[in-house]
Design a protein around this motif. Structure first.
Motif, PDB file in Angstrom:
ATOM      1  N   GLY A  24       0.782  -1.239   0.000  1.00  0.00           N
ATOM      2  CA  GLY A  24       0.000   0.000   0.000  1.00  0.00           C
ATOM      3  C   GLY A  24       0.811   1.284   0.000  1.00  0.00           C
ATOM      4  N   ARG A  25       2.013   1.236  -0.546  1.00  0.00           N
ATOM      5  CA  ARG A  25       2.828   2.458  -0.588  1.00  0.00           C
ATOM      6  C   ARG A  25       3.033   2.976  -2.014  1.00  0.00           C
ATOM      7  NH1 ARG A  25       8.152   1.400   1.284  1.00  0.00           N
ATOM      8  NH2 ARG A  25       7.863  -0.855   1.301  1.00  0.00           N
ATOM      9  N   ALA A  26       2.225   2.494  -2.953  1.00  0.00           N
ATOM     10  CA  ALA A  26       2.519   2.813  -4.344  1.00  0.00           C
ATOM     11  C   ALA A  26       1.690   3.960  -4.895  1.00  0.00           C
ATOM     12  CB  ALA A  26       2.316   1.571  -5.212  1.00  0.00           C
ATOM     13  N   GLY A  27       2.327   4.716  -5.777  1.00  0.00           N
ATOM     14  CA  GLY A  27       1.646   5.734  -6.558  1.00  0.00           C
ATOM     15  C   GLY A  27       2.024   5.565  -8.012  1.00  0.00           C
ATOM     16  N   TRP A  28       1.469   6.422  -8.850  1.00  0.00           N
ATOM     17  CA  TRP A  28       1.723   6.330 -10.289  1.00  0.00           C
ATOM     18  C   TRP A  28       1.763   7.746 -10.850  1.00  0.00           C
ATOM     19  CZ3 TRP A  28      -2.808   4.887 -14.027  1.00  0.00           C
ATOM     20  CH2 TRP A  28      -2.373   5.006 -15.371  1.00  0.00           C
ATOM     21  N   VAL A  29       2.878   8.097 -11.439  1.00  0.00           N
ATOM     22  CA  VAL A  29       2.974   9.388 -12.120  1.00  0.00           C
ATOM     23  C   VAL A  29       2.651   9.164 -13.603  1.00  0.00           C
ATOM     24  CG1 VAL A  29       4.439  11.352 -12.682  1.00  0.00           C
ATOM     25  CG2 VAL A  29       4.777  10.130 -10.505  1.00  0.00           C
ATOM     26  N   VAL A  30       1.522   9.704 -14.023  1.00  0.00           N
ATOM     27  CA  VAL A  30       1.110   9.540 -15.421  1.00  0.00           C
ATOM     28  C   VAL A  30       1.888  10.547 -16.259  1.00  0.00           C
ATOM     29  CG1 VAL A  30      -0.815   9.536 -17.040  1.00  0.00           C
ATOM     30  CG2 VAL A  30      -1.203   8.934 -14.624  1.00  0.00           C
ATOM     31  N   SER A  31       2.575  10.064 -17.264  1.00  0.00           N
ATOM     32  CA  SER A  31       3.305  10.988 -18.122  1.00  0.00           C
ATOM     33  C   SER A  31       3.008  10.656 -19.579  1.00  0.00           C
ATOM     34  CB  SER A  31       4.806  10.920 -17.851  1.00  0.00           C
ATOM     35  OG  SER A  31       5.325   9.742 -18.435  1.00  0.00           O
ATOM     36  N   GLU A  32       3.746  11.266 -20.479  1.00  0.00           N
ATOM     37  CA  GLU A  32       3.526  11.039 -21.905  1.00  0.00           C
ATOM     38  C   GLU A  32       4.836  10.670 -22.590  1.00  0.00           C
ATOM     39  OE1 GLU A  32       1.956  14.708 -23.365  1.00  0.00           O
ATOM     40  OE2 GLU A  32      -0.068  14.277 -22.607  1.00  0.00           O
ATOM     41  N   GLU A  33       4.720   9.934 -23.670  1.00  0.00           N
ATOM     42  CA  GLU A  33       5.853   9.709 -24.570  1.00  0.00           C
ATOM     43  C   GLU A  33       5.692  10.695 -25.713  1.00  0.00           C
ATOM     44  OE1 GLU A  33       8.499   8.022 -24.442  1.00  0.00           O
ATOM     45  OE2 GLU A  33       8.198   6.290 -23.134  1.00  0.00           O
ATOM     46  N   ALA A  34       6.459  11.792 -25.664  1.00  0.00           N
ATOM     47  CA  ALA A  34       6.270  12.828 -26.674  1.00  0.00           C
ATOM     48  C   ALA A  34       7.205  12.647 -27.869  1.00  0.00           C
ATOM     49  CB  ALA A  34       6.468  14.202 -26.064  1.00  0.00           C
ATOM     50  N   ARG A  35       8.307  11.895 -27.662  1.00  0.00           N
ATOM     51  CA  ARG A  35       9.256  11.755 -28.774  1.00  0.00           C
ATOM     52  C   ARG A  35       8.721  10.739 -29.796  1.00  0.00           C
ATOM     53  NH1 ARG A  35      15.300  11.203 -26.523  1.00  0.00           N
ATOM     54  NH2 ARG A  35      14.553  10.718 -24.440  1.00  0.00           N
ATOM     55  N   PRO A  36       8.702  11.106 -31.062  1.00  0.00           N
ATOM     56  CA  PRO A  36       8.117  10.239 -32.085  1.00  0.00           C
ATOM     57  C   PRO A  36       8.760   8.848 -32.147  1.00  0.00           C
ATOM     58  CG  PRO A  36       8.764  12.366 -33.042  1.00  0.00           C
ATOM     59  CD  PRO A  36       9.191  12.382 -31.615  1.00  0.00           C
ATOM     60  N   GLU A  37      10.075   8.774 -31.857  1.00  0.00           N
ATOM     61  CA  GLU A  37      10.755   7.470 -31.944  1.00  0.00           C
ATOM     62  C   GLU A  37      10.150   6.446 -30.974  1.00  0.00           C
ATOM     63  OE1 GLU A  37      11.992  10.693 -31.696  1.00  0.00           O
ATOM     64  OE2 GLU A  37      14.000  10.288 -30.939  1.00  0.00           O
ATOM     65  N   ALA A  38       9.480   6.929 -29.934  1.00  0.00           N
ATOM     66  CA  ALA A  38       8.940   6.000 -28.939  1.00  0.00           C
ATOM     67  C   ALA A  38       7.875   5.092 -29.537  1.00  0.00           C
ATOM     68  CB  ALA A  38       8.376   6.765 -27.742  1.00  0.00           C
ATOM     69  N   ALA A  39       7.208   5.543 -30.573  1.00  0.00           N
ATOM     70  CA  ALA A  39       6.142   4.727 -31.169  1.00  0.00           C
ATOM     71  C   ALA A  39       6.669   3.363 -31.592  1.00  0.00           C
ATOM     72  CB  ALA A  39       5.534   5.462 -32.362  1.00  0.00           C
ATOM     73  N   SER A  40       7.919   3.320 -32.058  1.00  0.00           N
ATOM     74  CA  SER A  40       8.458   2.058 -32.568  1.00  0.00           C
ATOM     75  C   SER A  40       8.699   1.056 -31.439  1.00  0.00           C
ATOM     76  CB  SER A  40       9.709   2.316 -33.409  1.00  0.00           C
ATOM     77  OG  SER A  40      10.870   1.802 -32.827  1.00  0.00           O
ATOM     78  N   VAL A  41       8.806   1.531 -30.203  1.00  0.00           N
ATOM     79  CA  VAL A  41       8.986   0.609 -29.075  1.00  0.00           C
ATOM     80  C   VAL A  41       7.753  -0.284 -28.933  1.00  0.00           C
ATOM     81  CG1 VAL A  41       9.264   0.452 -26.569  1.00  0.00           C
ATOM     82  CG2 VAL A  41      10.530   2.168 -27.872  1.00  0.00           C
ATOM     83  N   TRP A  42       6.597   0.259 -29.238  1.00  0.00           N
ATOM     84  CA  TRP A  42       5.359  -0.520 -29.114  1.00  0.00           C
ATOM     85  C   TRP A  42       4.776  -0.924 -30.467  1.00  0.00           C
ATOM     86  CZ3 TRP A  42       6.551   3.112 -25.369  1.00  0.00           C
ATOM     87  CH2 TRP A  42       6.575   2.631 -24.051  1.00  0.00           C
ATOM     88  N   GLY A  43       5.492  -0.605 -31.536  1.00  0.00           N
ATOM     89  CA  GLY A  43       5.006  -0.966 -32.857  1.00  0.00           C
ATOM     90  C   GLY A  43       3.654  -0.366 -33.168  1.00  0.00           C
ATOM     91  N   ARG A  44       3.454   0.862 -32.713  1.00  0.00           N
ATOM     92  CA  ARG A  44       2.148   1.475 -32.939  1.00  0.00           C
ATOM     93  C   ARG A  44       2.328   2.759 -33.737  1.00  0.00           C
ATOM     94  NH1 ARG A  44      -0.844   2.802 -28.408  1.00  0.00           N
ATOM     95  NH2 ARG A  44      -2.412   3.131 -29.984  1.00  0.00           N
ATOM     96  N   PRO A  45       1.263   3.151 -34.429  1.00  0.00           N
ATOM     97  CA  PRO A  45       1.360   4.395 -35.186  1.00  0.00           C
ATOM     98  C   PRO A  45       1.615   5.580 -34.261  1.00  0.00           C
ATOM     99  CG  PRO A  45      -0.840   3.382 -35.430  1.00  0.00           C
ATOM    100  CD  PRO A  45      -0.029   2.477 -34.566  1.00  0.00           C
ATOM    101  N   LEU A  46       2.251   6.570 -34.799  1.00  0.00           N
ATOM    102  CA  LEU A  46       2.575   7.767 -34.029  1.00  0.00           C
ATOM    103  C   LEU A  46       1.310   8.389 -33.436  1.00  0.00           C
ATOM    104  CD1 LEU A  46       4.747   9.861 -33.273  1.00  0.00           C
ATOM    105  CD2 LEU A  46       4.213  11.032 -35.425  1.00  0.00           C
TER     106      LEU A  46
END
Ligand SMILES: Cc1cc2nc3c(=O)[nH]c(=O)nc-3n(C[C@H](O)[C@H](O)[C@H](O)COP(=O)(O)O)c2cc1C
Lengths: 461, 367
Positions: free
Chosen positions: B117-139
């Protein structure tokens, strides 16, 4: 030291390796016993891993399933279910163990190569070279309902994707040169210029163009396990795996035939035939005497195969919903239905249910067994039962004749189910010279006495 | 000073907030990714009295330019830290721009179980276009599209955390049932670009819902427990905090302190030779420990907490621990977390009731 086999056995110096398979979802873990602990409490994961480490096990394993199991469209409610994400749990165990390998079952169908490779690298670095990856492919489409991509990929394509997945993962793991990271703050850059290669891969499944984030671990990269039994699965293992996690470990002849088959496949792809460790999953039930062990087995089977579970297992064979029948009565009168695989967890992989049911009837009549007794006696069989000495002799025989390299043990009780094995069986194996008396290395690759990673062979071995 | 005492968070990614922080670290660069280093930073922060540690992340190497620095995934580091600490909260950054929400939900729920019960989550974004290829998804292109993925992702992750009621594991020996399937729920989530069936494969987290942190400009405020608020001065921070619309607000504060060996200015200058500490529109304190204490006291009543981003962890964390936090605690301007309590408790947030249990209870009342 007692030697139970003569020295002219095929592998007189072979050592037995143990892993512990914390299944998480199954009906073999006895949850009804007062000694059965929480299946999600981190203390119990720690307890099992630390006990295994005390017993000098090679590895602590976690399984994976990405959708709750269903039978006939309803969530299956009889078995242990609900478990942590494997890599996350193992990263926590890296902090509270020193030597034991940490193996994550992670599938290639509903993950992406670059993402999973990075997570596994992280585990490998945090454990200083103790990570393993059990590559599975997910044998159903309904899991896809939990993912953006939806249900997809037939059997052959799953292995094709798995292979390309591994190619990409390995390219990422190998993209940093050894000693790429600066040794001092005066260096021109954190990673030596030119030491990190951009990974470019274009194939039917993956299109990756990426600057990788992590250097290599102490063992190069995670040890590759594979669990899959079809011809394609075995060939995949022969081409790619360091360890195969099989289901052929109960019967000596069956285990040896499986091992010989794999050795043939290894030679066919140009690998030495001792290049793959074979670790079947198994259950081990120990008693001080044979009678005590058998008595314990009877008790355990009754806990595992409750009347409802017996009806469920028989229902899969018959292809009929037997819910509400009397498990302690006779076998169903109906003929089995030979159904199409509907893709759900209820799906049967029984080639000819009519023939199996006929055998069950015959044996049940001859022994006056109820349905539940029949399921226990003839249903899915598993494991080894005996005294520590008897089991040690038996396992020494298995390993020295090349039928297995060890076992991936499923404790029937969490968290104490390994205690017997560690306290009684391990010393008996050590007496026979067939089990290590201390860890001799620090990495999982060293524990398993493996050669360098397949992609590093040309350079190193 | 008015307002409740501050909660203190610390960002501990890498060697510090400056892209060249590794050059002033107390360890050799190749130790950055070692487990000992990860555990040592977490222990130092826990001992100092921080309530929360955050771990930045992204699929691509941090920083820009040719000076690549390695980075282990934040969830993996967080789990490792959870097992080697006992009091402090831990919140990894996990972006949802491309990731599978089902995996994210499982990983974070697991982190909450591991940390009890000590966990949190910082929601962020992948803004760099190259990141799309990590998940094989369209930009996923542009702020609007990224915000859409974050919004849908947070929603389905939260639904999955509720998809097991707290008492779904019944272990009923009498009926042979381990689960009560009536307390498990398909979420049948339909977002703009995908659907998710559920239920989760991980039982409901100990906190019911993890503490969700992020920027209200990118994630709808009603999905956040804590907003990180920016602004270069107190006036700007005050305005952002009062506009946030979230249960709690934390001010972002970048810090470089004077040390025995060099002034804060000198330390910043030294690192600026190698790269720039880019201005992200946040409060920045470069100077004495006493000055930082004054700034933090001023923030009490404006925000519920602060998140510190030290220039160099190995240099600034000891100064903060020795010269700043003790005074804040002593004067009750800030509070230390208590052993045995959840992160929600530390932040004064209730444990949310399970949405399905609430609905079932309401049904009962109607009958
Ligand atoms: C011993 C063993 C353990 C397995 N464990 C898992 C598991 O934990 N999760 C999973 O999704 N699949 C698991 N599998 C399934 C395989 O990865 C594979 O999907 C399945 O066996 C179908 O492939 P095949 O036709 O090659 O056998 C396991 C298989 C075996 C033989």
């Amino acid at each position: 030291m007692t030697r139970t086999d003569p020295l002219d056995v095929p592998r007189p110096d072979a050592q037995l390796h143990f892993g512990v398979f914390f299944q998480g979802v199954n009906h073999w873990t006895v949850w009804s016993d007062p000694a059965s602990g929480s299946q999600i409490d981190p203390a119990n994961f720690r307890r099992v891993a630390q006990t295994a480490e005390r017993g000098l096990f090679d590895a602590f394993f976690l399984g994976e399933g990405l959708r709750l199991r269903e039978v006939d469209g309803r969530i299956h409610d009889l078995d242990v279910a609900g478990r942590p994400d494997a890599i996350t749990q193992l990263a926590a165990l890296a902090a509270v163990t020193d030597r034991i390998g940490l193996v994550s079952t992670s599938n290639t169908t509903f993950n992406e190569a670059a993402d999973l490779a990075r997570r596994l690298s992280g585990l490998d670095l945090l454990s200083e070279g103790r990570a393993g990856w059990n590559v599975v492919t997910t044998d159903n489409a309904w899991t896809g309902a939990n993912f953006r991509r939806g249900g997809y990929l037939d059997h052959a394509d799953r292995y094709r994707r798995a292979e390309e997945f591994l190619t990409v993962a390995r390219a990422l793991w190998d993209s940093w040169a050894d000693k790429a990271v600066a040794g001092s703050a005066d260096a021109p850059a954190w990673a030596a210029p030119g030491a990190v290669r951009q990974v470019r891969h274009q194939g039917p499944q993956f299109d990756v163009d990426l600057a990788p984030t992590l250097p290599r671990s102490a063992q190069g990269h995670p040890v590759i396990f594979q669990a899959g039994d079809s011809g394609e699965g075995r060939d995949f293992a022969a081409r790619n795996a360091d360890v195969i996690f099989s289901a052929h470990g109960n019967d000596f002849d069956d285990a040896l035939a499986f091992a010989d088959d794999l050795r043939r496949r290894l030679r066919a792809v140009g690998r030495p035939d001792d290049d793959l460790r074979i670790l079947p999953g198994t259950e081990i039930i120990i008693g001080a005497t044979e009678e005590e062990a058998l008595e314990k087995k009877r008790w355990i089977r009754l806990q595992q195969v409750t009347p409802a579970t017996a009806l469920g297992i028989a229902g899969l064979l018959w292809g009929i919903d037997l819910f509400g029948r009397d498990a302690d009565g006779p076998l169903p009168k109906e003929d089995p239905v030979v159904a199409e695989n509907d893709g759900s967890f209820g799906a049967r992989r029984i080639a000819d249910p009519r023939q199996v049911v006929a055998e069950w009837r015959e044996k049940a009549d001859a022994n006056r067994w109820s349905l539940r007794e029949t399921v226990i006696a003839l249903g899915p069989q598993r494991g080894h039962v005996g005294t520590p000495e008897g089991l040690a002799d038996k396992f020494a025989h298995f390993v020295r004749h090349g039928a297995v390299d060890g076992f991936n043990v499923t404790p029937y009780l969490i968290p104490d189910g390994l205690d017997d094995i560690v306290d009684h069986l391990v010393p008996a194996l050590q007496e026979r010279g067939v089990y290590r008396t201390d860890y001799t290395g620090t990495t999982l690759r060293e524990h398993l006495n493996l050669r360098a990673p397949l992609t590093h062979r040309t350079a190193t071995a | 000073m008015s307002g409740p005492a501050l909660r203190l968070a610390l960002e501990i990614d890498g060697d510090g907030a400056h892209p060249a922080a590794w050059r002033r670290a107390a360890h050799s660069p190749d130790q950055l990714l070692s487990p000992r280093r990860v555990a040592r930073v977490a222990a130092a922060a826990e001992n100092a009295g921080f309530t929360l540690l955050t771990l930045d992340d992204g699929a691509l190497p941090p920083g820009t330019g040719p000076d690549v620095v390695g980075r282990i995934g934040a969830v993996e580091r967080a789990a490792f830290i959870a097992a080697s600490t006992s009091v402090v909260g831990i919140a990894p950054v996990v972006p949802l721009t491309y990731a599978e929400p089902f995996h994210v939900s499982s990983q974070l729920a697991s982190l909450d179980h591991i940390s009890i019960g000590r966990a949190g989550w910082v929601v962020s974004e992948e803004a760099r276009p190259e990141a799309a290829s990590v998940w094989g998804r369209p930009l996923v292109d542009g702020t609007v599209a990224r915000a859409r993925e974050s919004r849908d992702g947070v929603e389905v992750v939260r639904e999955l955390w509720d998809s097991w009621e707290d008492d779904a594991v019944i272990r009923s020996v009498a009926t042979s049932r381990y689960l009560d399937r009536d307390r498990l729920h398909y979420v049948d989530f339909t977002g703009d670009t995908y659907t998710v069936k559920g239920p989760a494969i991980v039982p409901r987290p100990p906190q019911g819902q993890l503490v969700v942190l992020g920027s209200p400009e990118r994630v709808p405020a009603d999905q956040l427990d804590v907003a990180f608020v920016e602004g270069r001065d107190l006036t700007a921070v005050t305005a952002s905090a009062s506009a946030a619309g979230t249960p709690r607000t934390f001010a972002e504060v970048e810090v470089a302190l004077d040390t025995a060996h060099a002034t804060a200015e000198e330390r910043v200058e030294d690192l600026e030779r190698h790269g720039s500490w880019s201005d992200r529109g946040r409060l920045r304190h470069i100077g004495s420990a006493a000055g930082l204490a004054v700034l933090l006291r001023e923030l009490r009543g404006v925000v519920d907490g602060v998140r510190l981003h030290p220039l160099v962890l190995d240099e600034d964390l000891p100064e903060v621990s020795r010269l700043v936090l003790p005074h804040l605690f002593e004067r009750r301007d800030a509070v230390r977390p208590l052993a045995g309590a959840s992160l929600r408790t530390h932040l004064g947030l209730d444990r949310p009731a399970n949405r399905y249990a609430v609905a079932a209870a309401a049904q009962e009342d109607v009958r």
